[in-house]
Design an enzyme around this catalytic site. Structure first.
Site, PDB file in Angstrom:
ATOM      1  CD  GLN A  86      -2.386   1.143   2.859  1.00  0.00           C
ATOM      2  OE1 GLN A  86      -1.844   0.519   3.780  1.00  0.00           O
ATOM      3  NE2 GLN A  86      -3.485   1.829   3.042  1.00  0.00           N
ATOM      4  CB  SER A 104       2.152   6.680   4.688  1.00  0.00           C
ATOM      5  OG  SER A 104       1.045   6.126   5.331  1.00  0.00           O
ATOM      6  CD  GLU A 142      -4.708   0.352   6.557  1.00  0.00           C
ATOM      7  OE1 GLU A 142      -5.151   1.447   6.139  1.00  0.00           O
ATOM      8  OE2 GLU A 142      -3.501   0.113   6.683  1.00  0.00           O
ATOM      9  CD  GLU A 175      -3.201   9.559  19.266  1.00  0.00           C
ATOM     10  OE1 GLU A 175      -2.887   9.039  18.178  1.00  0.00           O
ATOM     11  OE2 GLU A 175      -2.729   9.191  20.351  1.00  0.00           O
TER      12      GLU A 175
HETATM   13  C1  LIG Z   1       3.997  -0.849  11.353  1.00  0.00           C
HETATM   14  C2  LIG Z   1       3.461   0.165  10.388  1.00  0.00           C
HETATM   15  C3  LIG Z   1       3.105  -0.245   9.115  1.00  0.00           C
HETATM   16  C4  LIG Z   1       2.613   0.680   8.191  1.00  0.00           C
HETATM   17  N1  LIG Z   1       2.326   0.250   6.918  1.00  0.00           N
HETATM   18  C5  LIG Z   1       1.925   1.147   5.994  1.00  0.00           C
HETATM   19  C6  LIG Z   1       1.724   0.755   4.634  1.00  0.00           C
HETATM   20  O1  LIG Z   1       1.891  -0.414   4.289  1.00  0.00           O
HETATM   21  N2  LIG Z   1       1.368   1.689   3.729  1.00  0.00           N
HETATM   22  C7  LIG Z   1       1.158   2.985   4.075  1.00  0.00           C
HETATM   23  O2  LIG Z   1       0.788   3.774   3.193  1.00  0.00           O
HETATM   24  N3  LIG Z   1       1.352   3.418   5.352  1.00  0.00           N
HETATM   25  C8  LIG Z   1       1.724   2.524   6.311  1.00  0.00           C
HETATM   26  N4  LIG Z   1       1.950   2.930   7.607  1.00  0.00           N
HETATM   27  C9  LIG Z   1       1.844   4.358   7.916  1.00  0.00           C
HETATM   28  C10 LIG Z   1       0.676   4.726   8.817  1.00  0.00           C
HETATM   29  O3  LIG Z   1      -0.546   4.658   8.120  1.00  0.00           O
HETATM   30  C11 LIG Z   1       0.970   6.150   9.329  1.00  0.00           C
HETATM   31  O4  LIG Z   1       2.130   6.079  10.115  1.00  0.00           O
HETATM   32  C12 LIG Z   1      -0.163   6.708  10.138  1.00  0.00           C
HETATM   33  O5  LIG Z   1      -1.280   6.977   9.334  1.00  0.00           O
HETATM   34  C13 LIG Z   1       0.246   8.016  10.874  1.00  0.00           C
HETATM   35  O6  LIG Z   1       0.839   8.913  10.000  1.00  0.00           O
HETATM   36  P1  LIG Z   1       2.262   9.606  10.356  1.00  0.00           P
HETATM   37  O7  LIG Z   1       3.206   8.511  10.712  1.00  0.00           O
HETATM   38  O8  LIG Z   1       2.594  10.506   9.237  1.00  0.00           O
HETATM   39  O9  LIG Z   1       1.989  10.441  11.682  1.00  0.00           O
HETATM   40  P2  LIG Z   1       1.303  11.875  11.770  1.00  0.00           P
HETATM   41  O10 LIG Z   1       0.091  11.904  10.920  1.00  0.00           O
HETATM   42  O11 LIG Z   1       2.349  12.907  11.541  1.00  0.00           O
HETATM   43  O12 LIG Z   1       0.859  11.893  13.292  1.00  0.00           O
HETATM   44  C14 LIG Z   1       1.768  12.190  14.359  1.00  0.00           C
HETATM   45  C15 LIG Z   1       0.965  12.238  15.647  1.00  0.00           C
HETATM   46  O13 LIG Z   1      -0.027  13.299  15.561  1.00  0.00           O
HETATM   47  C16 LIG Z   1      -1.332  12.775  15.823  1.00  0.00           C
HETATM   48  N5  LIG Z   1      -2.322  13.442  14.975  1.00  0.00           N
HETATM   49  C17 LIG Z   1      -2.205  13.731  13.652  1.00  0.00           C
HETATM   50  N6  LIG Z   1      -3.335  14.343  13.206  1.00  0.00           N
HETATM   51  C18 LIG Z   1      -4.171  14.435  14.260  1.00  0.00           C
HETATM   52  C19 LIG Z   1      -5.486  14.943  14.437  1.00  0.00           C
HETATM   53  N7  LIG Z   1      -6.172  15.502  13.417  1.00  0.00           N
HETATM   54  N8  LIG Z   1      -6.050  14.877  15.671  1.00  0.00           N
HETATM   55  C20 LIG Z   1      -5.373  14.315  16.719  1.00  0.00           C
HETATM   56  N9  LIG Z   1      -4.115  13.803  16.608  1.00  0.00           N
HETATM   57  C21 LIG Z   1      -3.532  13.852  15.407  1.00  0.00           C
HETATM   58  C22 LIG Z   1      -1.248  11.312  15.461  1.00  0.00           C
HETATM   59  O14 LIG Z   1      -2.243  10.554  16.127  1.00  0.00           O
HETATM   60  C23 LIG Z   1       0.156  10.952  15.917  1.00  0.00           C
HETATM   61  O15 LIG Z   1       0.186  10.671  17.299  1.00  0.00           O
HETATM   62  C24 LIG Z   1       2.443   2.035   8.560  1.00  0.00           C
HETATM   63  C25 LIG Z   1       2.788   2.441   9.866  1.00  0.00           C
HETATM   64  C26 LIG Z   1       3.301   1.516  10.757  1.00  0.00           C
HETATM   65  C27 LIG Z   1       3.666   1.984  12.149  1.00  0.00           C
END
Ligand SMILES: Cc1cc2nc3c(=O)[nH]c(=O)nc-3n(C[C@H](O)[C@H](O)[C@H](O)COP(=O)(O)OP(=O)(O)OC[C@H]3O[C@@H](n4cnc5c(N)ncnc54)[C@H](O)[C@@H]3O)c2cc1C
Length: 393
Positions: A107, A110, A225, A362
């Site tokens: 996928q 991100s 998902e 969150e």
């Molecule tokens: C083990 C693992 C596997 C993954 N596999 C995939 C994959 O196969 N393909 C893919 O595309 N992605 C994948 N991901 C990515 C995952 O979907 C993202 O990490 C996740 O959506 C969070 O995005 P970010 O890491 O950019 O954090 P951010 O969006 O930057 O968030 C950082 C912090 O801010 C908080 N936050 C952000 N916005 C808000 C809001 N509006 N209100 C309250 N709190 C908020 C979040 O909860 C978090 O604590 C994977 C992640 C992990 C850990």
């Protein structure tokens, strides 16, 4: 005959012990027993989700191989999205090898600057002769190192507001310009990757849905998902609670646990059982189509429940929990989302990702507040501004 009876008949003709796994899965697909709730000819027979759960149980009980961790994105997300939005030609091309395990999926959603705010993504797709040229960077891409295909979101019109102007592509990862690099996790493993796309050609036939209409297609993937991560149907007394009970017994025998710990174990066991029964009820009620926002509840409870269980396991093991199996870089061919590896120190570290992957806890609480409980929505000042004019990190 019912789907379950057909499944038993198929197993009688193709015994698990003597039939190669891929052959068994191909026969299962052709008999409409792969995704029972899909249309006939595409691995299904227009049945219900609950039929699917029953059929799955028949194959599991017969000892058929479980592909849910090895093709977690293919089976849980790509298949239902392609079935819901694909042309017949796309369904014919992709669904069978996806189900047999011949082709693994990943996928590509991100990005370094777009996770929770997925609609802010910056990977660009510009028109080219017969298709599109895509450039950008994706991150946290689970199993991209073993995947043949990727579910790719890219921006085709930056002058539209951020949710519009996104197109959903099915990307062949063997195309020139795709560079997959390992990313190590807290466990030491590199289950996921960063994926660089440098002027990658994607043909028009690889667009899923319409050009500029990728967001609703992406919603189908995300809803599935959450159900596939949180809402899977498991037998009573299985999953992380098994490790918890075993760890408690060992701690009791070693004099490290007593009534207070038993009380905590029981509370978590009941919580896991309540989540399991809720998922089972949801599966019984579910009918064909895209799951709703309720899947967010299952995903949230899975994440927070797993973390609480493995946290207590580590506490019960005391100093022993600090010894770890090693940090050699390993690139596994399966995603260990749900724990249950038998090594609670590993499962504890892996469980910390549960509240991030598939939508953070969150963000899921916001989805539940707005779309399940009907609470007032968060202010979203940027939703009507062209993406090109948004300030981005
Ligand atoms: C083990 C693992 C596997 C993954 N596999 C995939 C994959 O196969 N393909 C893919 O595309 N992605 C994948 N991901 C990515 C995952 O979907 C993202 O990490 C996740 O959506 C969070 O995005 P970010 O890491 O950019 O954090 P951010 O969006 O930057 O968030 C950082 C912090 O801010 C908080 N936050 C952000 N916005 C808000 C809001 N509006 N209100 C309250 N709190 C908020 C979040 O909860 C978090 O604590 C994977 C992640 C992990 C850990």
């Amino acid at each position: 005959m019912t789907a379950v009876a057909d499944a038993r008949e198929l197993l009688a003709a193709h015994p698990v012990a003597t039939t190669p796994d891929r052959e068994l899965r191909a026969a299962r697909f052709d008999a409409g027993l792969a995704f029972v709730h899909f249309d006939a000819g595409f691995g299904g027979r227009g049945g219900s989700i609950s039929d699917q759960v029953d059929v799955e149980e028949v194959f599991t009980a017969a000892g058929a191989a479980d592909w849910s961790a090895r093709n977690v994105i293919g089976l849980g997300m790509a298949a239902p999205t392609i079935h819901a939005h694909g042309t017949d030609e796309q369904k014919r091309r992709y669904l069978r090898p996806l189900f047999t395990g011949e082709e693994i999926w990943c996928q590509l959603f991100s990005e370094p600057g777009a996770g929770s705010d997925l609609a802010g993504l910056a990977t660009r797709a510009g028109p080219a002769d017969g298709g599109w040229r895509v450039s950008g960077q994706k991150v946290w891409t689970t199993l991209a190192h073993v995947a043949r295909w990727g579910l790719l979101l890219a921006r085709t019109d930056p002058e539209q507001p951020k949710h519009r102007g996104i197109t959903y592509f099915l990307l062949d990862l063997t195309t020139s310009g795709v560079d997959v690099r390992p990313l190590r996790q807290l466990t030491g493993e590199a289950e996921f990757n960063e994926v660089y796309l440098d002027d990658v050609f994607v043909p028009d036939a690889a667009v899923l849905g319409t050009v500029g209409g990728g967001w609703p297609v992406a919603m189908t993937t995300l809803m599935n998902e959450r159900v596939s991560l949180g809402g899977r149907s498991v037998p009573r007394g299985s999953g992380p609670s098994v490790g918890l009970v075993e760890t408690f017994r060992e701690a009791l025998a070693a004099g490290r646990a007593g009534d207070a710990e038993l009380d905590r174990v029981m509370r978590l066991w009941i919580r896991a059982e309540a989540a399991r029964l809720t998922n089972q009820r949801a599966a019984e009620q579910a009918r064909r189509g895209t799951p709703g926002p309720e899947g967010s509840i299952a995903k949230l409870e899975m994440a927070e429940g797993n973390k609480a269980i493995y946290d207590l396991c580590v506490e019960l093991r005391g100093a022993d929990a600090l010894s770890y199996r090693g940090y050699a870089e390993v690139r596994p061919d399966a995603a260990a989302v749900h724990g249950g590896s038998g090594d609670v120190s590993y499962d504890y570290l892996r469980s910390l990702a549960n509240s991030i992957e598939g939508g953070t806890s969150e963000v899921l609480r916001t989805v539940i507040g707005e779309r399940v409980l009907g609470l007032p929505p968060e202010p979203r000042a940027d939703k009507d501004t062209p993406w090109s004019q948004l300030r981005r990190s």
